[in-house]
Design an enzyme around this catalytic site. Structure first.
Site, PDB file in Angstrom:
ATOM      1  N   ILE A  12       1.279  -0.796   0.010  1.00  0.00           N
ATOM      2  CA  ILE A  12      -0.010  -0.261  -0.176  1.00  0.00           C
ATOM      3  C   ILE A  12       0.827   1.367   0.227  1.00  0.00           C
ATOM      4  O   ILE A  12       0.729   1.956  -1.046  1.00  0.00           O
ATOM      5  CB  ILE A  12      -1.514   0.134   1.305  1.00  0.00           C
ATOM      6  CG1 ILE A  12      -2.079  -1.169   1.200  1.00  0.00           C
ATOM      7  CG2 ILE A  12      -1.973   1.851   1.268  1.00  0.00           C
ATOM      8  CD1 ILE A  12      -2.483  -1.534   2.493  1.00  0.00           C
ATOM      9  N   SER A  36       9.892  -6.411   2.625  1.00  0.00           N
ATOM     10  CA  SER A  36       9.489  -5.418   0.919  1.00  0.00           C
ATOM     11  C   SER A  36      10.255  -5.484   0.218  1.00  0.00           C
ATOM     12  O   SER A  36      11.700  -6.285   0.759  1.00  0.00           O
ATOM     13  CB  SER A  36       8.957  -4.166   1.334  1.00  0.00           C
ATOM     14  OG  SER A  36      10.230  -3.405   1.700  1.00  0.00           O
ATOM     15  N   ASN A  99       6.760  -4.099  17.799  1.00  0.00           N
ATOM     16  CA  ASN A  99       7.022  -3.122  16.842  1.00  0.00           C
ATOM     17  C   ASN A  99       5.606  -2.402  16.494  1.00  0.00           C
ATOM     18  O   ASN A  99       6.073  -1.447  15.970  1.00  0.00           O
ATOM     19  CB  ASN A  99       7.318  -4.655  15.678  1.00  0.00           C
ATOM     20  CG  ASN A  99       7.546  -3.860  14.244  1.00  0.00           C
ATOM     21  OD1 ASN A  99       8.925  -3.382  14.060  1.00  0.00           O
ATOM     22  ND2 ASN A  99       6.423  -3.768  13.236  1.00  0.00           N
ATOM     23  N   SER A 124      -7.376  -0.855  10.286  1.00  0.00           N
ATOM     24  CA  SER A 124      -8.047  -1.841   9.517  1.00  0.00           C
ATOM     25  C   SER A 124      -9.437  -2.367  10.337  1.00  0.00           C
ATOM     26  O   SER A 124      -9.787  -1.600  11.187  1.00  0.00           O
ATOM     27  CB  SER A 124      -6.634  -3.234   9.588  1.00  0.00           C
ATOM     28  OG  SER A 124      -7.775  -4.465   8.791  1.00  0.00           O
ATOM     29  N   TYR A 149      -2.780  -9.527  15.516  1.00  0.00           N
ATOM     30  CA  TYR A 149      -2.048  -7.926  15.175  1.00  0.00           C
ATOM     31  C   TYR A 149      -3.661  -6.923  14.800  1.00  0.00           C
ATOM     32  O   TYR A 149      -3.254  -5.869  15.279  1.00  0.00           O
ATOM     33  CB  TYR A 149      -2.435  -9.066  12.895  1.00  0.00           C
ATOM     34  CG  TYR A 149      -2.993  -7.683  12.168  1.00  0.00           C
ATOM     35  CD1 TYR A 149      -3.679  -7.923  11.397  1.00  0.00           C
ATOM     36  CD2 TYR A 149      -1.645  -6.713  11.850  1.00  0.00           C
ATOM     37  CE1 TYR A 149      -4.410  -7.063  10.396  1.00  0.00           C
ATOM     38  CE2 TYR A 149      -1.974  -5.863  10.713  1.00  0.00           C
ATOM     39  CZ  TYR A 149      -3.482  -5.617  10.363  1.00  0.00           C
ATOM     40  OH  TYR A 149      -3.450  -4.391   8.990  1.00  0.00           O
ATOM     41  N   LYS A 153      -4.119  -2.620  15.739  1.00  0.00           N
ATOM     42  CA  LYS A 153      -4.351  -1.357  15.654  1.00  0.00           C
ATOM     43  C   LYS A 153      -5.609  -0.703  16.017  1.00  0.00           C
ATOM     44  O   LYS A 153      -5.751   0.632  16.291  1.00  0.00           O
ATOM     45  CB  LYS A 153      -5.462  -2.501  14.321  1.00  0.00           C
ATOM     46  CG  LYS A 153      -4.238  -2.976  12.475  1.00  0.00           C
ATOM     47  CD  LYS A 153      -3.291  -1.942  12.641  1.00  0.00           C
ATOM     48  CE  LYS A 153      -2.925  -2.211  11.735  1.00  0.00           C
ATOM     49  NZ  LYS A 153      -1.450  -1.400  11.116  1.00  0.00           N
ATOM     50  N   PHE A 177     -10.196  -1.938   3.994  1.00  0.00           N
ATOM     51  CA  PHE A 177     -10.515  -3.292   3.811  1.00  0.00           C
ATOM     52  C   PHE A 177     -10.425  -4.105   2.767  1.00  0.00           C
ATOM     53  O   PHE A 177      -8.777  -4.559   3.981  1.00  0.00           O
ATOM     54  CB  PHE A 177     -12.286  -2.873   2.760  1.00  0.00           C
ATOM     55  CG  PHE A 177     -13.061  -2.181   4.215  1.00  0.00           C
ATOM     56  CD1 PHE A 177     -13.184  -1.162   4.515  1.00  0.00           C
ATOM     57  CD2 PHE A 177     -14.742  -3.193   5.165  1.00  0.00           C
ATOM     58  CE1 PHE A 177     -14.174  -0.953   6.024  1.00  0.00           C
ATOM     59  CE2 PHE A 177     -15.066  -2.519   6.103  1.00  0.00           C
ATOM     60  CZ  PHE A 177     -15.228  -1.610   6.537  1.00  0.00           C
ATOM     61  N   ASN A 178     -10.220  -4.593   2.575  1.00  0.00           N
ATOM     62  CA  ASN A 178      -9.129  -5.346   1.626  1.00  0.00           C
ATOM     63  C   ASN A 178      -8.389  -5.481   0.257  1.00  0.00           C
ATOM     64  O   ASN A 178      -8.831  -4.783  -0.773  1.00  0.00           O
ATOM     65  CB  ASN A 178      -9.945  -6.819   1.025  1.00  0.00           C
ATOM     66  CG  ASN A 178      -9.972  -7.820   2.830  1.00  0.00           C
ATOM     67  OD1 ASN A 178     -10.843  -6.817   3.230  1.00  0.00           O
ATOM     68  ND2 ASN A 178     -10.386  -9.423   2.942  1.00  0.00           N
ATOM     69  N   ASN A 198      -3.243 -13.668   1.653  1.00  0.00           N
ATOM     70  CA  ASN A 198      -4.458 -13.468   1.189  1.00  0.00           C
ATOM     71  C   ASN A 198      -4.906 -14.328   0.159  1.00  0.00           C
ATOM     72  O   ASN A 198      -3.869 -14.384  -1.038  1.00  0.00           O
ATOM     73  CB  ASN A 198      -3.630 -12.116   0.837  1.00  0.00           C
ATOM     74  CG  ASN A 198      -4.153 -10.862   2.753  1.00  0.00           C
ATOM     75  OD1 ASN A 198      -2.553 -10.352   2.281  1.00  0.00           O
ATOM     76  ND2 ASN A 198      -4.456 -11.764   3.448  1.00  0.00           N
ATOM     77  N   ARG A 294     -11.149 -21.496   7.860  1.00  0.00           N
ATOM     78  CA  ARG A 294      -9.717 -20.681   7.898  1.00  0.00           C
ATOM     79  C   ARG A 294     -10.444 -20.299   9.387  1.00  0.00           C
ATOM     80  O   ARG A 294     -11.005 -19.173   9.479  1.00  0.00           O
ATOM     81  CB  ARG A 294      -9.596 -20.409   7.351  1.00  0.00           C
ATOM     82  CG  ARG A 294      -8.098 -19.353   7.650  1.00  0.00           C
ATOM     83  CD  ARG A 294      -7.208 -18.374   6.562  1.00  0.00           C
ATOM     84  NE  ARG A 294      -8.138 -17.632   6.461  1.00  0.00           N
ATOM     85  CZ  ARG A 294      -7.488 -15.986   5.320  1.00  0.00           C
ATOM     86  NH1 ARG A 294      -5.990 -16.763   5.265  1.00  0.00           N
ATOM     87  NH2 ARG A 294      -7.963 -15.064   5.583  1.00  0.00           N
ATOM     88  N   GLY A 296     -10.366 -18.327  12.403  1.00  0.00           N
ATOM     89  CA  GLY A 296     -10.540 -16.076  12.474  1.00  0.00           C
ATOM     90  C   GLY A 296     -11.558 -15.529  11.695  1.00  0.00           C
ATOM     91  O   GLY A 296     -11.319 -14.663  11.232  1.00  0.00           O
TER      92      GLY A 296
HETATM   93  C1  WQD Z   1     -10.324 -12.980   2.306  1.00  0.00           C
HETATM   94  C2  WQD Z   1     -11.478 -14.178   2.262  1.00  0.00           C
HETATM   95  C3  WQD Z   1     -10.697 -15.958   3.067  1.00  0.00           C
HETATM   96  C4  WQD Z   1      -7.018 -17.207   0.559  1.00  0.00           C
HETATM   97  C5  WQD Z   1      -6.980 -10.021   5.644  1.00  0.00           C
HETATM   98  C6  WQD Z   1      -5.964  -9.301   7.662  1.00  0.00           C
HETATM   99  C7  WQD Z   1      -6.607  -8.127   7.142  1.00  0.00           C
HETATM  100  C8  WQD Z   1      -5.806  -7.242   6.193  1.00  0.00           C
HETATM  101  C9  WQD Z   1      -6.171  -7.650   4.483  1.00  0.00           C
HETATM  102  C10 WQD Z   1      -3.528  -6.161   6.959  1.00  0.00           C
HETATM  103  C11 WQD Z   1     -11.507 -14.870   3.062  1.00  0.00           C
HETATM  104  C12 WQD Z   1     -10.574 -15.788   2.260  1.00  0.00           C
HETATM  105  C13 WQD Z   1      -7.917 -16.802   1.252  1.00  0.00           C
HETATM  106  C14 WQD Z   1      -7.111 -18.876   0.406  1.00  0.00           C
HETATM  107  C15 WQD Z   1      -9.592 -18.241   0.564  1.00  0.00           C
HETATM  108  N1  WQD Z   1      -4.506  -7.867   6.603  1.00  0.00           N
HETATM  109  N2  WQD Z   1      -9.321 -17.363   1.304  1.00  0.00           N
HETATM  110  N3  WQD Z   1      -8.230 -19.095   0.361  1.00  0.00           N
HETATM  111  O1  WQD Z   1      -8.972 -12.152   5.918  1.00  0.00           O
HETATM  112  O2  WQD Z   1     -10.248 -11.029   5.209  1.00  0.00           O
HETATM  113  O3  WQD Z   1      -8.026  -9.934   6.268  1.00  0.00           O
HETATM  114  O4  WQD Z   1      -6.067 -10.133   5.055  1.00  0.00           O
HETATM  115  O5  WQD Z   1      -4.260  -5.040   6.905  1.00  0.00           O
HETATM  116  O6  WQD Z   1      -6.460  -7.201   8.200  1.00  0.00           O
HETATM  117  O7  WQD Z   1      -7.248  -9.799   8.707  1.00  0.00           O
HETATM  118  O8  WQD Z   1      -8.330 -11.519   3.981  1.00  0.00           O
HETATM  119  O9  WQD Z   1      -7.643 -12.191   1.674  1.00  0.00           O
HETATM  120  O10 WQD Z   1      -6.459 -13.550   3.979  1.00  0.00           O
HETATM  121  O11 WQD Z   1      -8.723 -13.608   3.321  1.00  0.00           O
HETATM  122  O12 WQD Z   1     -10.803 -18.498   0.203  1.00  0.00           O
HETATM  123  O13 WQD Z   1      -5.983 -18.946   0.236  1.00  0.00           O
HETATM  124  O14 WQD Z   1     -10.793 -15.083   0.989  1.00  0.00           O
HETATM  125  O15 WQD Z   1     -10.906 -17.590   3.443  1.00  0.00           O
HETATM  126  O16 WQD Z   1     -12.918 -15.305   3.245  1.00  0.00           O
HETATM  127  P1  WQD Z   1      -8.239 -11.399   5.475  1.00  0.00           P
HETATM  128  P2  WQD Z   1      -7.558 -13.005   2.516  1.00  0.00           P
END
Ligand code: WQD
Length: 337
Positions: A12, A36, A99, A124, A149, A153, A177-178, A198, A294, A296
């Site tokens: 970002i 990075s 950190n 976040s 984590y 935040k 968001f994402n 991700n 997964r 959480g």
């Molecule tokens: C998105 C969806 C997974 C991988 C996290 C952090 C958040 C921010 C963004 C930093 C979920 C599904 C994922 C895979 C899958 N990070 N998935 N197969 O968990 O919403 O957010 O990253 O700031 O704080 O919590 O993002 O991309 O990991 O998951 O099905 O191989 O994709 O289960 O439903 P998330 P994500």
């Protein structure tokens, strides 16, 4: 005006460096390359046409902040530098608290010494946990963090709120968001180290043949197609939100100011919608299978972004399709490992 971008070589951060430059501001990057890659600086130079001012150093080191604030007239700081792997944070809580929160407090201390008061904090949507209702607004109650984590935040926001109430700071927390996608040039993008956590980098690496296939984590959720829903925002829209937030701080021009903004698209998409859109816009057919949920994972969250539109004058203007096209363009230009 010069803006310090801690973690500016990150996903970002690097895209925000482009948007700051496009807005006529001068970014100064501080990064230690812990999550990075120095190649990002070369990519930025190709996009911008000149090398970005860069300092290699640790965001916990007061000395590097003193050096930067002495050598440059810094008008504001965007603090991206943090560890952000949800799973890792559960295995190494002390490192994450030290950190992520230590660096924030060190930065604030040195900013005050140099009378620098404008700060944008990278927060976040994870602070909302599993919301009772969606879309979430900035007034939606913050839930108990489901990861260390996420807690860094939440605590970071509380530190900033309390500090800005009695000290001469002007601070905005942006709840991302994402973030997905890449700069349309394909010269910078998301470059997770190791196995991606991700969704989108997993999809693009599978499409590139780096991964066999990827697993959809659960399709038995109470959602229309059984998969989780998120608010996927193009990283360039997210970058531009930082410029809008900074200009808002300049306009407000007030000490002891603190506010929080959701930065998303305002719409939710499911994992399967992301996968199908990726295949459609890139004319691909990415192999995937369905696996267990997964732990959480939140079932569904997306943002109400009216406050960002009304107060910052900012709205996301790129689509999920744009982001997934740009993500594939970036991945397909990367050398095969
Ligand atoms: C998105 C969806 C997974 C991988 C996290 C952090 C958040 C921010 C963004 C930093 C979920 C599904 C994922 C895979 C899958 N990070 N998935 N197969 O968990 O919403 O957010 O990253 O700031 O704080 O919590 O993002 O991309 O990991 O998951 O099905 O191989 O994709 O289960 O439903 P998330 P994500």
């Amino acid at each position: 005006m010069k803006i310090l971008v801690t973690g500016g070589a990150g996903f970002i951060g690097s895209h925000t460096v482009v948007s700051l430059t496009e807005a006529g501001l001068t970014p100064v990057i501080l990064d230690n390359f812990s999550n990075s890659n120095p190649e990002v600086l070369a990519g930025l130079e190709k996009i911008l046409g000149f090398p970005v001012i860069f300092y290699e150093g640790d965001c916990n080191d007061p000395g590097i902040y003193n050096r930067i604030f002495t050598e440059h007239e810094i008008g504001g700081v965007i603090h991206f530098a943090a560890c952000k792997a949800v799973g890792e944070s559960m295995e190494r809580p002390l490192m994450y608290y030290r950190n992520n929160l230590g660096s924030l407090m060190t930065l604030l201390t040195v900013m005050e010494q140099h009378q620098i008061r404008n700060l944008i904090f990278s927060s976040s949507c994870t602070v909302y946990g599993e919301p009772d209702t969606v879309p979430v607004t900035e007034q939606t109650p913050v839930k108990e963090a489901s990861s260390v984590y996420g807690n860094t935040k939440q605590i970071g926001e509380e530190i900033l709120r309390d500090v800005a109430s009695v000290m001469p700071f002007s601070i905005i927390s942006l709840r991302y968001f994402n973030p997905v996608g890449a700069h349309p040039s394909g010269l910078i993008g998301e470059l997770p180290t190791g196995v991606p956590n991700n969704l989108v980098p997993f999809v693009t690496q599978t499409a590139a043949g780096i991964r066999e296939s990827f697993t959809v984590f659960g399709n038995d959720y109470p959602t229309p197609d059984g998969t989780c829903i998120r608010d996927y925002i193009h990283v360039m829209d997210l970058a531009e939100a930082h410029v809008a937030a900074l200009s808002h701080l300049m306009k407000v021009n007030q000490e002891k100011y603190y506010d929080v903004f959701n930065v998303g698209t305002g719409t939710g998409n499911s994992v399967l919608e992301v996968v199908n859109t990726f295949d459609r816009v890139n004319n691909l057919n990415v192999p995937h299978r369905f696996g267990p949920r997964r732990s959480g994972d939140v079932i569904a969250i997306w943002g109400n972004v009216d406050k960002s539109a009304g107060v910052l004058g900012w709205k996301a203007r790129r689509s999920l399709a744009d982001a997934l096209k740009d993500a594939w363009n970036w991945q397909s230009r990367l050398p095969k490992p």
